[in-house]
Design a protein around this motif. Structure first.
Motif, PDB file in Angstrom:
ATOM      1  N   ALA A 296       0.847  -1.191   0.000  1.00  0.00           N
ATOM      2  CA  ALA A 296       0.000   0.000   0.000  1.00  0.00           C
ATOM      3  C   ALA A 296       0.879   1.237   0.000  1.00  0.00           C
ATOM      4  N   THR A 297       0.321   2.341  -0.521  1.00  0.00           N
ATOM      5  CA  THR A 297       0.962   3.644  -0.439  1.00  0.00           C
ATOM      6  C   THR A 297      -0.006   4.582   0.273  1.00  0.00           C
ATOM      7  N   ILE A 298       0.459   5.156   1.388  1.00  0.00           N
ATOM      8  CA  ILE A 298      -0.406   5.949   2.258  1.00  0.00           C
ATOM      9  C   ILE A 298       0.124   7.375   2.356  1.00  0.00           C
ATOM     10  N   GLY A 299      -0.630   8.243   3.044  1.00  0.00           N
ATOM     11  CA  GLY A 299      -0.192   9.606   3.310  1.00  0.00           C
ATOM     12  C   GLY A 299       0.423   9.739   4.686  1.00  0.00           C
ATOM     13  N   LEU A 300       0.980  10.917   4.977  1.00  0.00           N
ATOM     14  CA  LEU A 300       1.645  11.133   6.261  1.00  0.00           C
ATOM     15  C   LEU A 300       0.706  10.893   7.438  1.00  0.00           C
ATOM     16  N   ALA A 301      -0.555  11.252   7.301  1.00  0.00           N
ATOM     17  CA  ALA A 301      -1.487  11.119   8.416  1.00  0.00           C
ATOM     18  C   ALA A 301      -1.732   9.672   8.805  1.00  0.00           C
ATOM     19  N   GLN A 302      -1.421   8.732   7.922  1.00  0.00           N
ATOM     20  CA  GLN A 302      -1.654   7.312   8.211  1.00  0.00           C
ATOM     21  C   GLN A 302      -0.412   6.583   8.708  1.00  0.00           C
ATOM     22  N   VAL A 303       0.713   7.303   8.825  1.00  0.00           N
ATOM     23  CA  VAL A 303       1.955   6.628   9.177  1.00  0.00           C
ATOM     24  C   VAL A 303       1.916   6.056  10.584  1.00  0.00           C
ATOM     25  N   GLY A 304       1.374   6.798  11.539  1.00  0.00           N
ATOM     26  CA  GLY A 304       1.313   6.299  12.913  1.00  0.00           C
ATOM     27  C   GLY A 304       0.577   4.981  12.999  1.00  0.00           C
ATOM     28  N   ALA A 305      -0.551   4.883  12.317  1.00  0.00           N
ATOM     29  CA  ALA A 305      -1.318   3.638  12.322  1.00  0.00           C
ATOM     30  C   ALA A 305      -0.520   2.514  11.680  1.00  0.00           C
ATOM     31  N   ALA A 306       0.183   2.822  10.586  1.00  0.00           N
ATOM     32  CA  ALA A 306       0.981   1.797   9.907  1.00  0.00           C
ATOM     33  C   ALA A 306       2.106   1.293  10.806  1.00  0.00           C
ATOM     34  N   LEU A 307       2.764   2.198  11.537  1.00  0.00           N
ATOM     35  CA  LEU A 307       3.827   1.786  12.450  1.00  0.00           C
ATOM     36  C   LEU A 307       3.281   0.926  13.590  1.00  0.00           C
ATOM     37  N   ALA A 308       2.016   1.125  13.917  1.00  0.00           N
ATOM     38  CA  ALA A 308       1.372   0.313  14.950  1.00  0.00           C
ATOM     39  C   ALA A 308       0.815  -0.991  14.399  1.00  0.00           C
ATOM     40  N   GLY A 309       1.032  -1.242  13.100  1.00  0.00           N
ATOM     41  CA  GLY A 309       0.622  -2.508  12.508  1.00  0.00           C
ATOM     42  C   GLY A 309      -0.725  -2.506  11.841  1.00  0.00           C
ATOM     43  N   GLN A 310      -1.324  -1.333  11.649  1.00  0.00           N
ATOM     44  CA  GLN A 310      -2.650  -1.242  11.034  1.00  0.00           C
ATOM     45  C   GLN A 310      -2.499  -0.894   9.556  1.00  0.00           C
ATOM     46  N   LEU A 311      -2.811  -1.848   8.697  1.00  0.00           N
ATOM     47  CA  LEU A 311      -2.714  -1.630   7.261  1.00  0.00           C
ATOM     48  C   LEU A 311      -4.050  -1.140   6.711  1.00  0.00           C
ATOM     49  N   PRO A 312      -4.018  -0.384   5.611  1.00  0.00           N
ATOM     50  CA  PRO A 312      -5.275   0.026   4.979  1.00  0.00           C
ATOM     51  C   PRO A 312      -6.093  -1.195   4.553  1.00  0.00           C
ATOM     52  N   ASP A 313      -7.404  -1.005   4.478  1.00  0.00           N
ATOM     53  CA  ASP A 313      -8.283  -2.120   4.120  1.00  0.00           C
ATOM     54  C   ASP A 313      -7.978  -2.667   2.733  1.00  0.00           C
ATOM     55  N   ASP A 314      -7.473  -1.819   1.852  1.00  0.00           N
ATOM     56  CA  ASP A 314      -7.207  -2.257   0.480  1.00  0.00           C
ATOM     57  C   ASP A 314      -5.749  -2.670   0.268  1.00  0.00           C
ATOM     58  N   ALA A 315      -5.006  -2.901   1.350  1.00  0.00           N
ATOM     59  CA  ALA A 315      -3.595  -3.266   1.218  1.00  0.00           C
ATOM     60  C   ALA A 315      -3.450  -4.617   0.536  1.00  0.00           C
ATOM     61  N   GLY A 316      -2.424  -4.723  -0.280  1.00  0.00           N
ATOM     62  CA  GLY A 316      -2.120  -5.982  -0.937  1.00  0.00           C
ATOM     63  C   GLY A 316      -1.339  -6.913  -0.018  1.00  0.00           C
ATOM     64  N   PRO A 317      -0.857  -8.027  -0.554  1.00  0.00           N
ATOM     65  CA  PRO A 317      -0.218  -9.048   0.273  1.00  0.00           C
ATOM     66  C   PRO A 317       1.268  -8.841   0.535  1.00  0.00           C
ATOM     67  N   GLY A 318       1.896  -7.850  -0.105  1.00  0.00           N
ATOM     68  CA  GLY A 318       3.335  -7.661   0.056  1.00  0.00           C
ATOM     69  C   GLY A 318       3.716  -7.167   1.447  1.00  0.00           C
ATOM     70  N   PRO A 319       5.012  -7.199   1.776  1.00  0.00           N
ATOM     71  CA  PRO A 319       5.454  -6.839   3.115  1.00  0.00           C
ATOM     72  C   PRO A 319       5.756  -5.358   3.339  1.00  0.00           C
TER      73      PRO A 319
END
Length: 337
Positions: free
Chosen positions: A306-329
């Motif tokens: 997935a490619t996200i914006g700055l506002a979503q980085v905190g959630a991503a670092l906490a392990g929360q991926l976007p709902d439409d994220a693909g299977p890659g790491p």
């Protein structure tokens, strides 16, 4: 400008900060893409050793896997860099010590690491200041997604080179994360038979889509002669297992880092006549990585979930991926969003 700032363990925000200015020998880059790395997660959780060793402290601006376009240059920098798409080295040696003068600036005792240590702000921001000596130009064939995968690619390429393999040899890669899969891709491009070992069903399933010769769990590893074993995982038990699996007289490469010490019996190293190789940083592998991406020998882009914006980085670092994220790491960030 906007920047993602970690203010403490599990504490972060997107803040308005002063934009960087290009000092002497520096450029300012408009950042177009940044990769989130396991090191970034360790800083976010407070587990990163550098925090406890005094090499880094909060508040921090993370991000060391990046690409962008040069917006301005400082004194003594060729203005021809302006407008060029670039990526850059993370490891910035002092340039004067014996290690730097011998080509080992990436292990300089006084080095800075962009977004990691030494006070150099990272790329999770709209702009980044970086020494011109760290830059690598990106050809048109390397798009932003691949450009932000050059730094981890450099680590992976150095790992494959450290294994000293020949076409037709067989390698066992421990860990199907970003580095492990890039190791596998680079090795396959060199005509090496590649097998990957992992744990989680999700990572194993994705690794199987990449078409490697074998993808296994730890208890399924076939009894084959392994010409090299490359440990790209974070399990403290795997360094010893890598040593037990590799063929006598061959090489074990250690690039993965566990959160606790790993124990290796040096008697086994000696009695098997094994060479153990450690890898820190992609510096010497960046140019080769760009060349392989540009030629199409290795395409790293499917690894990005997935490619996200700055506002979503905190959630991503906490392990929360976007709902439409693909299977890659890998998760990428576009700071312009």
């Amino acid at each position: 400008m906007r920047a993602f700032v970690v203010t403490g363990a599990h504490q972060s925000a997107v803040e308005e900060v002063e934009p960087p200015r290009a000092g002497p020998g520096q450029v300012v880059v408009d950042v177009s893409r940044v990769g989130i790395c396991g090191t970034d997660i360790e800083f976010f959780t407070g587990e990163m050793a550098y925090l406890h060793q005094g090499h880094a402290r909060y508040p921090m601006r993370l991000g060391h896997e990046w690409c962008g376009t040069v917006a301005s240059v400082g004194r003594d920098v060729d203005p021809g860099w302006i407008g060029r798409r670039v990526t850059g080295d993370t490891m910035l040696g002092c340039g004067h010590c014996r290690r730097c003068r011998s080509g080992y600036g990436h292990v300089c005792a006084d080095r800075s690491e962009i977004g990691i240590r030494g006070g150099f702000a990272g790329a999770l921001a709209e702009q980044l200041a970086v020494p011109v000596t760290a830059l690598h130009a990106l050809p048109d064939e390397v798009d932003d997604t691949a450009g932000a995968l050059v730094e981890p690619g450099g680590n992976a390429l150095r790992s494959v080179q450290g294994a000293a393999l020949e076409p037709g040899d067989r390698v066992l890669v421990l860990g199907p994360g970003t580095i492990g899969l890039l190791v596998a891709e680079f090795a396959r491009a060199e005509g090496i038979e590649v097998h990957v070992v992992g744990k989680s069903p999700r990572s194993l399933e994705f690794a199987r889509t990449r078409g490697f010769t074998g993808v296994w769990t730890g208890d399924q590893i076939p009894d084959l002669p392994w010409d090299a074993v490359i440990d790209a995982a974070n399990d403290p038990a795997l360094p010893a297992r890598a040593l037990s699996l590799v063929e006598p007289g061959r090489r074990v490469v250690y690039i993965g880092l566990a959160g606790t010490p790993s124990l290796v019996d040096t008697r086994t190293v000696a009695l098997k006549d094994v060479t153990a190789v450690g890898i820190l940083g992609g510096s010497a592998g960046l140019a080769g990585t760009i060349a392989r991406y540009a030629s199409g020998a290795v395409d790293p882009r499917p690894l990005v979930a997935a490619t996200i914006g700055l506002a979503q980085v905190g959630a991503a670092l906490a392990g929360q991926l976007p709902d439409d994220a693909g299977p890659g790491p890998k998760v990428h960030v576009d700071p312009r969003r």
